[in-house]
Design an enzyme around this catalytic site. Structure first.
Site, mmCIF file in Angstrom:
data_model
loop_
_atom_site.group_PDB
_atom_site.id
_atom_site.type_symbol
_atom_site.label_atom_id
_atom_site.label_comp_id
_atom_site.label_asym_id
_atom_site.label_seq_id
_atom_site.Cartn_x
_atom_site.Cartn_y
_atom_site.Cartn_z
ATOM 1 N N GLU A 1 -21.413 23.116 0.409
ATOM 2 C CA GLU A 1 -21.907 24.195 -0.445
ATOM 3 C C GLU A 1 -23.430 24.198 -0.435
ATOM 4 O OE1 GLU A 1 -19.899 23.252 -4.084
ATOM 5 O OE2 GLU A 1 -18.174 24.470 -3.521
ATOM 6 N N CYS B 1 -30.970 25.099 -1.542
ATOM 7 C CA CYS B 1 -30.545 23.732 -1.854
ATOM 8 C C CYS B 1 -29.512 23.312 -0.821
ATOM 9 C CB CYS B 1 -29.960 23.697 -3.263
ATOM 10 S SG CYS B 1 -29.342 22.078 -3.736
ATOM 11 N N CYS C 1 -20.119 11.881 -2.103
ATOM 12 C CA CYS C 1 -21.254 10.986 -2.336
ATOM 13 C C CYS C 1 -20.713 9.660 -2.838
ATOM 14 C CB CYS C 1 -22.180 11.606 -3.387
ATOM 15 S SG CYS C 1 -23.664 10.627 -3.703
ATOM 16 N N CYS D 1 -22.602 8.952 -9.739
ATOM 17 C CA CYS D 1 -23.259 9.280 -11.015
ATOM 18 C C CYS D 1 -22.235 9.972 -11.930
ATOM 19 C CB CYS D 1 -24.450 10.203 -10.781
ATOM 20 S SG CYS D 1 -25.645 9.520 -9.628
ATOM 21 N N CYS E 1 -22.007 13.888 -12.552
ATOM 22 C CA CYS E 1 -22.058 14.758 -11.375
ATOM 23 C C CYS E 1 -20.665 14.982 -10.778
ATOM 24 C CB CYS E 1 -22.983 14.110 -10.338
ATOM 25 S SG CYS E 1 -22.980 14.941 -8.753
ATOM 26 N N GLY F 1 -24.520 14.794 -2.054
ATOM 27 C CA GLY F 1 -24.902 13.586 -1.335
ATOM 28 C C GLY F 1 -26.272 13.061 -1.692
ATOM 29 N N SER G 1 -34.691 14.744 -2.880
ATOM 30 C CA SER G 1 -34.327 14.168 -4.170
ATOM 31 C C SER G 1 -33.446 12.944 -3.961
ATOM 32 C CB SER G 1 -33.578 15.211 -4.995
ATOM 33 O OG SER G 1 -33.125 14.638 -6.196
ATOM 34 N N SER H 1 -34.331 11.014 -9.314
ATOM 35 C CA SER H 1 -33.439 11.326 -10.425
ATOM 36 C C SER H 1 -33.404 10.103 -11.343
ATOM 37 C CB SER H 1 -32.060 11.632 -9.816
ATOM 38 O OG SER H 1 -31.173 12.026 -10.789
ATOM 39 N N LEU H 2 -34.116 10.182 -12.455
ATOM 40 C CA LEU H 2 -34.299 9.003 -13.317
ATOM 41 C C LEU H 2 -33.274 8.998 -14.459
ATOM 42 C CD1 LEU H 2 -36.183 6.540 -13.603
ATOM 43 C CD2 LEU H 2 -37.600 7.910 -15.137
ATOM 44 N N CYS I 1 -27.099 22.213 -10.582
ATOM 45 C CA CYS I 1 -27.315 20.792 -10.404
ATOM 46 C C CYS I 1 -26.104 19.994 -10.888
ATOM 47 C CB CYS I 1 -28.522 20.452 -11.274
ATOM 48 S SG CYS I 1 -29.484 19.164 -10.669
#
Ligand code: SF4
Length: 362
Positions: free
Chosen positions: A90, A103, A110, A114, A117, A161, A193, A214-215, A333
């Site tokens: 995608e 994007c 992945c 996370c 996600c 990913g 990212s 990404s914190l 996101c």
């Protein structure tokens, strides 16, 4: 037949040289394909006809079939592209006033897991090849051209990913996307990212793309709960990398912080974040969480987001509230890959009127 989109200029030169032909033909091909946007060897008129015929048998210029196209109320479009082995990638096209951002994905699924996600829920299927990464850009470009819309100007590696977990193919794709004979995208037009795989970032930041990390939390306990990879790449390791990063004002690191209700959105969290990043040349993107029926978290109220934002401004940070685009089509996101979970975009996703990112520079 080799996929053209996976070849750097130097590899193409080597292949053409091996045929006993002039190497500059490689540059001509790059110009036709990437610069002129012509995907038909027969029309490359400054190359001898016999050679065009050889190239058309050696290289494939096929774009990826588009299985589905979904347009968001906010003007963005999500395309589902099909790979040769029938996986779906995608990509999201996000037009803004003065640019069009694409994007792209770097993996199918992945392995970072996370918790906020959707892609993380799929698990890892495989890496995308360099040809598939560049192919997303070329397919989107063709889609926009046929639709009579403005072309892509910026690329963000923020789709499915973790780019640093597929570093060789991402590095090759960057070489191709940035080549001056081709798309000639400058480092400022490309953002990588990462969850903070600093070894990969050290290697790839030399390739001069804008780095985003990404914190999502300023303490290891919360971050490890949200992002299991934090047990390997802790906040301390990320900060060591960030402090040593030799960026200019334009290339300073962006820290992404997804604000999740009741998890990391309190004023104490804002204070911890400010303390952590004090002295680090950076920019902060606050992203209110995009809910999905496949994840367990909630989006904070706007007032909470504003309060967090305001605190960071008062601590003299450059902060943007970035509401993700394409939430109503599962393109925002952390939402990519719902199809693998058998789902459709969450109908309960909040309305996505275009939100102007409020940028405040200290
Ligand atoms: S947020 Fe990025 S790194 Fe984390 S699971 Fe999703 S795609 Fe992977």
């Amino acid at each position: 037949m080799e996929e053209f989109f996976g070849l750097t200029l130097s590899r193409l030169e080597a292949q053409i040289g091996a045929l006993g032909k002039e190497k500059y033909r490689a540059r001509q091909l790059f110009r036709w394909v990437y610069n002129q946007g012509n995907l038909d060897f027969r029309e490359m008129t400054n190359i001898p006809k016999s050679l065009r015929s050889v190239f058309s048998e050696m290289f494939s210029l096929d774009t990826m079939p588009i299985a589905e196209e979904r347009s968001s109320r906010d003007g963005s479009t999500k395309l589902a592209l099909v790979t040769r082995d029938a996986h779906v990638i995608e990509v999201v096209i996000m037009p803004e006033k003065s640019r069009v951002t694409l994007c792209v994905s770097t993996q199918i699924g992945c392995r970072m897991g996370c918790r906020f996600c959707v892609t993380g829920k799929i698990g890892f299927k495989r890496n995308l090849s360099a040809a598939e990464i560049v192919g997303q850009v070329i397919t989107a470009r063709e889609y926009l051209r046929k639709a009579g819309k403005s072309p892509v100007t910026n690329i963000v590696f923020m789709g499915m990913g973790e780019p640093m977990d597929n570093i060789d193919n991402v590095a090759t794709a960057l070489d191709i996307l940035k080549d001056q004979s081709g798309l000639d995208l400058s480092y400022r037009k490309i953002t990588l990212s990462s969850v903070g795989l600093v070894d990969g970032l050290k290697t790839l930041s030399a390739k001069s793309a804008v780095i985003a990390i990404s914190l999502n939390a300023a303490d290891d306990e919360t971050r490890s709960m949200l992002m299991p990879i934090n047990r390997l790449y802790s906040i301390g390791r990320i900060m060591d990398f960030a402090r040593g990063f030799k960026g200019t004002k334009r290339t300073r690191i962006t820290f992404e912080y997804i604000l999740i209700k009741g998890v990391n959105d309190s004023l104490d969290d804002a204070k911890r974040l400010a303390d952590l990043l004090t002295g680090v040349k950076c920019k902060i993107n606050l992203i209110p969480y995009n809910p999905s029926s496949y994840t367990e978290f909630e989006r904070p109220e706007r007032g909470e987001v504003d309060r967090f934002h305001q605190y960071l401004i008062e601590r003299y940070f450059t902060v943007i509230i970035r509401d993700s685009r394409g939430q109503d089509v599962g393109g925002a996101c952390g939402q990519l890959g719902m199809g693998y979970l058998g789902g459709a975009p969450d109908p309960a996703a909040p309305d996505t009127k275009e939100t102007t990112a409020s940028e405040v520079t200290s």
